[in-house]
Design a protein around this motif. Structure first.
Motif, short mmCIF file in Angstrom:
data_model
loop_
_atom_site.label_atom_id
_atom_site.label_comp_id
_atom_site.label_asym_id
_atom_site.label_seq_id
_atom_site.Cartn_x
_atom_site.Cartn_y
_atom_site.Cartn_z
N ARG A 1 3.61 0.51 3.30
CA ARG A 1 2.91 -0.39 4.20
C ARG A 1 2.86 -1.76 3.53
O ARG A 1 2.40 -1.88 2.40
CB ARG A 1 1.51 0.10 4.52
CG ARG A 1 0.91 -0.60 5.72
CD ARG A 1 -0.34 0.03 6.20
NE ARG A 1 -1.42 -0.36 5.32
CZ ARG A 1 -2.55 0.30 5.18
NH1 ARG A 1 -2.76 1.40 5.85
NH2 ARG A 1 -3.49 -0.14 4.37
N HIS B 1 0.86 -1.17 0.00
CA HIS B 1 0.00 0.00 0.00
C HIS B 1 0.90 1.23 0.00
O HIS B 1 1.76 1.37 0.86
CB HIS B 1 -0.87 -0.02 1.26
CG HIS B 1 -2.03 0.90 1.21
ND1 HIS B 1 -3.21 0.55 0.61
CD2 HIS B 1 -2.18 2.15 1.66
CE1 HIS B 1 -4.05 1.57 0.71
NE2 HIS B 1 -3.45 2.55 1.35
N ASP C 1 1.76 -5.80 4.10
CA ASP C 1 0.99 -6.75 4.92
C ASP C 1 0.52 -6.10 6.22
O ASP C 1 0.67 -6.66 7.31
CB ASP C 1 1.82 -8.01 5.21
CG ASP C 1 2.09 -8.83 3.95
OD1 ASP C 1 1.27 -8.76 3.01
OD2 ASP C 1 3.13 -9.50 3.90
N ASP C 2 -0.02 -4.90 6.11
CA ASP C 2 -0.55 -4.13 7.23
C ASP C 2 0.48 -3.74 8.28
O ASP C 2 0.15 -3.40 9.41
CB ASP C 2 -1.73 -4.86 7.90
CG ASP C 2 -2.91 -4.96 6.96
OD1 ASP C 2 -3.13 -4.01 6.19
OD2 ASP C 2 -3.61 -5.99 6.99
N GLU C 3 1.78 -3.80 7.93
CA GLU C 3 2.86 -3.31 8.80
C GLU C 3 3.53 -2.13 8.12
O GLU C 3 3.77 -2.16 6.91
CB GLU C 3 3.93 -4.40 9.00
CG GLU C 3 3.53 -5.55 9.85
CD GLU C 3 4.70 -6.54 9.99
OE1 GLU C 3 5.87 -6.13 9.85
OE2 GLU C 3 4.42 -7.71 10.23
#
Length: 176
Positions: free
Chosen positions: A123, A62, A125-127
């Motif tokens: 971003r 992202h 894998d949501d990290e």
């Protein structure tokens, strides 16, 4: 402190095996959807940010507005980023041996385009990854090569100059 990347260099993320990112193709360009009135009197330019997965498993990436900061000139003035004309990477599953590219249109005074800094925070894998900086400029390669009689240096020399400057600003007793 880490050394900044030079526009065109790949940065590999240690915490995400096989994932690498680069800022490249920093060039003058008009946006595809027309000029924004807020950029009146400024010179438009375009840069591309490419993420590549060289790992063995897919990862979700992202990269959108708020994760990209563009600064120009020796004082690091914020460039006008034309979010309306830019294309981002939003919630994309990047499979092994594939790439995804964001195209960002920005504008700044023409005199400040010799030094452009781009900071991104991807971003994955949501990290959130650490913020990374790329530095370059429009016309830097031509000027550097023309001024360098030996024919070596180029943009790599710019990275060393920036790193030396940052070390000097950090003060004595700090190491890079």
């Amino acid at each position: 402190m880490y050394e900044p990347n030079v526009v065109g260099d790949w940065h590999e993320y240690d915490e995400h095996a096989g994932l690498r990112v680069r800022v490249h193709r920093l060039e003058p360009a008009e946006p595809p959807r027309g000029r924004d009135d807020a950029a009146e009197g400024l010179t438009y330019f375009r840069l591309r940010i490419t993420a590549e997965n060289r790992g063995s498993r897919p990862c979700g990436i992202h990269l959108e507005d708020g994760q990209i900061d563009v600064r120009t000139g020796p004082d690091g003035e914020a460039a006008f980023v034309d979010w309306r004309s830019s294309q981002f990477i939003e919630g994309y599953d990047l499979y092994p041996l594939r790439r995804a590219t964001a195209v960002v249109y920005a504008a700044a005074p023409e005199a400040s385009l010799a030094l452009v800094d781009v900071q991104i925070q991807l971003r994955v894998d949501d990290e959130w990854t650490d913020r990374r900086l790329w530095t370059g400029g429009i016309g830097v390669v031509e000027e550097t090569v023309g001024a360098n009689a030996a024919g070596c240096g180029g943009q790599g020399e710019l990275a060393h100059q920036v790193a030396d400057f940052l070390r000097d600003q950090a003060g004595p007793g700090t190491t890079g």
